[in-house]
Every structure is written in C-alpha cells, then in structure tokens.
Scaffold this motif. Structure first.
Motif, PDB file in Angstrom:
ATOM      1  N   PHE A   1       0.825  -1.207   0.000  1.00 23.29           N
ATOM      2  CA  PHE A   1       0.000   0.000   0.000  1.00 23.29           C
ATOM      3  C   PHE A   1       0.862   1.261   0.000  1.00 23.29           C
ATOM      4  O   PHE A   1       0.609   2.195  -0.760  1.00 23.29           O
ATOM      5  N   LEU A   2       1.861   1.268   0.858  1.00 26.88           N
ATOM      6  CA  LEU A   2       2.742   2.434   0.936  1.00 26.88           C
ATOM      7  C   LEU A   2       3.370   2.731  -0.423  1.00 26.88           C
ATOM      8  O   LEU A   2       3.373   3.869  -0.886  1.00 26.88           O
ATOM      9  N   PHE A   3       3.884   1.697  -1.047  1.00 27.46           N
ATOM     10  CA  PHE A   3       4.556   1.911  -2.326  1.00 27.46           C
ATOM     11  C   PHE A   3       3.579   2.363  -3.403  1.00 27.46           C
ATOM     12  O   PHE A   3       3.890   3.228  -4.215  1.00 27.46           O
ATOM     13  N   ALA A   4       2.410   1.772  -3.398  1.00 30.17           N
ATOM     14  CA  ALA A   4       1.422   2.155  -4.406  1.00 30.17           C
ATOM     15  C   ALA A   4       1.018   3.609  -4.225  1.00 30.17           C
ATOM     16  O   ALA A   4       0.893   4.356  -5.195  1.00 30.17           O
ATOM     17  N   GLU A   5       0.824   4.007  -2.970  1.00 30.49           N
ATOM     18  CA  GLU A   5       0.374   5.371  -2.715  1.00 30.49           C
ATOM     19  C   GLU A   5       1.467   6.394  -2.963  1.00 30.49           C
ATOM     20  O   GLU A   5       1.215   7.469  -3.485  1.00 30.49           O
ATOM     21  N   LEU A   6       2.670   6.041  -2.569  1.00 30.28           N
ATOM     22  CA  LEU A   6       3.763   6.989  -2.722  1.00 30.28           C
ATOM     23  C   LEU A   6       4.356   6.954  -4.125  1.00 30.28           C
ATOM     24  O   LEU A   6       5.194   7.784  -4.467  1.00 30.28           O
TER      25      LEU A   6
ATOM     26  N   THR B   1      -8.603  -3.401  -3.624  1.00 26.17           N
ATOM     27  CA  THR B   1      -7.337  -4.066  -3.882  1.00 26.17           C
ATOM     28  C   THR B   1      -6.280  -2.999  -4.096  1.00 26.17           C
ATOM     29  O   THR B   1      -6.575  -1.912  -4.595  1.00 26.17           O
ATOM     30  N   ILE B   2      -5.082  -3.314  -3.687  1.00 26.45           N
ATOM     31  CA  ILE B   2      -4.021  -2.332  -3.817  1.00 26.45           C
ATOM     32  C   ILE B   2      -3.501  -2.357  -5.249  1.00 26.45           C
ATOM     33  O   ILE B   2      -3.015  -3.364  -5.732  1.00 26.45           O
ATOM     34  N   LYS B   3      -3.664  -1.230  -5.902  1.00 27.38           N
ATOM     35  CA  LYS B   3      -3.220  -1.152  -7.294  1.00 27.38           C
ATOM     36  C   LYS B   3      -2.188  -0.045  -7.437  1.00 27.38           C
ATOM     37  O   LYS B   3      -2.396   1.064  -6.951  1.00 27.38           O
ATOM     38  N   THR B   4      -1.127  -0.375  -8.090  1.00 28.29           N
ATOM     39  CA  THR B   4      -0.106   0.645  -8.294  1.00 28.29           C
ATOM     40  C   THR B   4      -0.566   1.662  -9.327  1.00 28.29           C
ATOM     41  O   THR B   4      -0.285   2.846  -9.204  1.00 28.29           O
ATOM     42  N   GLY B   5      -1.284   1.171 -10.311  1.00 31.71           N
ATOM     43  CA  GLY B   5      -1.752   2.082 -11.349  1.00 31.71           C
ATOM     44  C   GLY B   5      -0.628   2.553 -12.245  1.00 31.71           C
ATOM     45  O   GLY B   5       0.457   1.962 -12.287  1.00 31.71           O
TER      46      GLY B   5
END
Ligand SMILES: [Zn+2]
Lengths: 110, 308
Positions: free
Chosen positions: B217-222, B291-295
């Motif tokens: 989550f952290l990586f996807a958000e940041l 779901t955690i998506k990097t996008g």
C-alpha cells in the motif's frame, strides 16, 4: 408489434463505455510521483476516452502554469502528466469544468 | 465504572428528578424572549441562571451530536501523537468550563497519558450518571409528542434513539471501549534520495497486518519502491517526511484496519480468491476492501539511462 418506448434510448450505452480500459473502475486516479530530488510529477489516470486529452493538457498547462504531456499506456489508456504537485488544483479544475464528478476522483500520495 | 461514578450524583439525581420542572420555566422564558438566540448561547445563560448543580442538565440539553465522538474510536487512529502539544490546553479548559460539552476534549484523549484518560473516564461517568437521571426524565418527557396530535420531529427521534443507545450500551457512554493507540512513524532521511521508515515492522504488527500488505500500500500510494533492510527498517526511494507517511498510514488504517461499519480496529483482513475482506470482530460485519493497485507509473528516470 413493437414497443416504441424502448427504441430511441439504450440504457446500457454508458455501461459499454465503462468497460473501456481507460475508465477501469470508473475512478480518476490522481497520483504524485517523485523524480530526481525535490521535483514531482502529477499523473491523472482514468479520464474518459471521450475527451480530447490533448486539449485538456493544453488547458491545464495554461491554467496551472506548468508543463504537461499525454502518455499512452497499453493498460491504462491515455494518462495526463503534469509537472509539479498539481493534485489539488487539478481536482478542483476537473470538477469545475464538469469533466469529472467529485466522487469519481481518487487522490493518492502523501 | 459506571456504577461507582453513578453513585456520586445520586444525591443530585433526586434533585434532578424535580429538576426539569424547576429549570423548565426559565428555559421557556428564554425561548420566548430571544427566539433568535442560538442554542449555545442559551446553554451558557442557563448555566448562569441555574448555578452549579445543573451542569449536568447542560450536558443533556446539549445537542445529541456532541456525544457522538464517544462512540467511534477512529479519532485515536488519526492522531499519531501529534496532539501532544495541544493536550495542555484542554486540560485547563477541562477544569475551567467542565460544564460546556466540548467535542475537542474527546479528540485529545488518545495517547498514553493516563492522568488524562482517568479524567475523561470520569467525565464519561458523569454522563453515565446523567443517563440514569435520563431514565426518570424519560417517563416525563421522553416522548413529548405522545400526548399531542403532532408528529415527532427529527430531533426528538434522534434524541430518543441516543437515549436508547446509551441505555442499552452503558459501555459506550463510559468510554470503556478499548482505545486504539497509534504510535507515530519514525521517518529519517537516508542520504539524499532515500527515506527510512524505522518502525515500519512495529507499526505493521500494531495494526495486526502483514508487513507485506502495508508495504504494498505504501509503495502504491507513494508511487515509489523500496525494501526492508536488515534492521527491519523500510527503506523507501525518494524523500518523504513523517507527515507524508502519517497521511498514508491514516488512509491505510481507514481502509484496511478499522471496520467500515463500526470503526472498531478489532478486525481481521483475510484473502479470498484474490479479494481481501475485512472481518470485524466487534460487530461481525464483513466487507470487501479495495485491492491495492499501483496504477500508472510515469517513467521518471532519464531516458538515456533507461536505454542503457
Ligand atoms: Zn464492526
């Protein structure tokens, strides 16, 4: 005999468009990314393919006084990239222009 | 908890039964005289008029919404110890105008400060005591619409449901519910281009979540990458400040830790055919989470570099 009412309007027309990859979950994702050092980049993913993103980016560049570009992505469709952290500005602007509804915006990042 | 606190005001309670009648007239007068005046003002005036023993009355007269923060716990999750500074102020305020129901106070109580917590509990206890009085009052004026032909108003119904809720769940009022205390993330710079999230593993453990999940989550958000080093620190590419990480953590907690229905942090996150479900241990609600998506990830390194 046919039912006249059902002819002109296809209620599922929108749904078909929703299947397009660019729209995905129906949300417009606004993200921020850091690049070398203090510089940042704002990406806007999920704008409807019906819009001319080139025109949008031109307007954005003028409005926010920043550089920007449109990137074509195989999975996410056309994505808008703007220099700097334009997240709040772009959110306000997209809503103001009526391009996206406020509840469709999903802002990521810190 | 409720009992021993409830005991103290019983003497008052006796008076209180008669209270509504005695305090009734001045209130009515006020209403007639200054129709335009807001509720808040009325409350203050009332205090002046009625003196000390009716402080509790003021509590009751307060908008039901003011009691709302008693129920959910999420405030604690969101505070991360930042409010330490503010704490001094409310303490004083608490003493000065204990009578005025103050939402802020509820916000402050999250941290490890035991003294303050006690205080809060006491306040809650007083409220609990009020409710006992409320019961008596209820017979008199709980359903003011009963005797008349008119319809009940929204506010009356709201008051009614709050009364019932407090009645049936004394622990809600007493603030007995387990408080969820969040420790602030320790974030330090590593060189010029990286950031270390020192207590990452600890925080993941505190939230009862897999470090892997939190990390994703952290990586996807940041919009960045990183890894856990030998000291269980999370090394993140890019420069981030504590407040940045806090913001992201707050969103993580909101989506993946606290129950979406009752906001209790007592939840389990389990995976079922590619989807994550948040199962609440308090209210047993179960809901799917994003779901955690990097996008989309822009290419940020120099093009010449990527070509090589
Ligand atoms: Zn729950």
């Amino acid at each position: 005999m046919s039912i006249e009412n059902l002819k002109g309007f296809d209620p599922f027309a929108d749904a078909a468009k929703g299947d397009e990859e660019s729209v995905q979950d129906g949300l417009v994702h606004i993200r921020i990314q850091q690049r070398n050092g203090r510089k940042t980049l704002t990406t806007i993913q999920g704008l409807s393919a019906e819009y001319d993103l080139k025109k949008i980016v031109r307007a954005c560049k003028k409005e926010f006084a920043c550089n920007g570009t449109v990137v074509e992505h195989p999975e996410y469709g056309e994505v808008l990239q703007l220099q700097g952290d334009q997240r709040t500005k772009i959110c306000d602007w997209l809503v103001k222009c009526g391009l996206v509804k406020a509840d469709q915006l999903k802002v990521h990042g810190f | 908890m409720k009992d021993d606190e409830g005991e103290a005001p019983t003497a008052e309670a006796a008076e209180e039964v008669a209270g509504p009648q005695t305090t009734g007239p001045p209130e009515d007068d006020l209403d007639l005289d200054n129709l335009s005046k807001k509720k808040k003002k009325k409350k203050k005036k009332k205090l002046v008029l009625d003196g000390g023993e009716d402080e509790d009355e003021a509590h009751e007269a307060a908008d039901p919404d003011l009691d709302l923060p008693e129920i959910p716990d999420d405030i604690d999750l969101e505070s991360f110890g930042k409010k330490k500074k503010k704490k001094k102020q409310p303490l004083n305020l608490d003493e000065l105008d204990d009578a005025l129901p103050d939402e802020k106070e509820d916000d402050e109580v999250d941290l490890e400060s035991f003294g303050k917590k006690k205080k809060k509990k006491k306040r809650a206890g007083e409220l609990g005591g009020d409710d006992m009085k409320d019961d008596d009052k209820e017979n008199v004026e709980a359903n003011p619409w009963v005797d008349s032909d008119r319809d009940y108003t929204y506010d009356e119904l709201l008051q009614r449901v709050f009364n019932i809720m407090r009645d049936k769940n004394p622990e809600l009022v007493a603030g007995e519910k387990k408080r969820f205390v969040m420790r602030p993330p320790q974030v330090v710079r590593v060189g010029t281009k990286k950031t270390a999230f020192v207590n990452f593993t600890e925080i993941a453990k505190m939230l009862h979540r897999q470090p892997k999940h939190l990390l994703a989550f952290l990586f996807a958000e940041l919009g960045t990458v990183g890894a856990i080093d030998g000291n269980n620190q999370l090394i993140i590419k890019g420069r981030f400040q504590q407040k940045h990480i806090e913001n992201v953590l707050r969103r993580y907690i909101k989506e993946y830790v606290t129950c979406h229905t009752c906001r209790s942090p007592d939840t389990i996150l389990d995976k079922e055919t590619r989807l994550f479900f948040l199962q609440c241990m308090s209210c047993h609600s179960r809901c799917s989470v994003q779901t955690i998506k990097t996008g989309f990830q822009a290419i940020t390194s120099k093009r010449s570099k990527t070509k090589q």
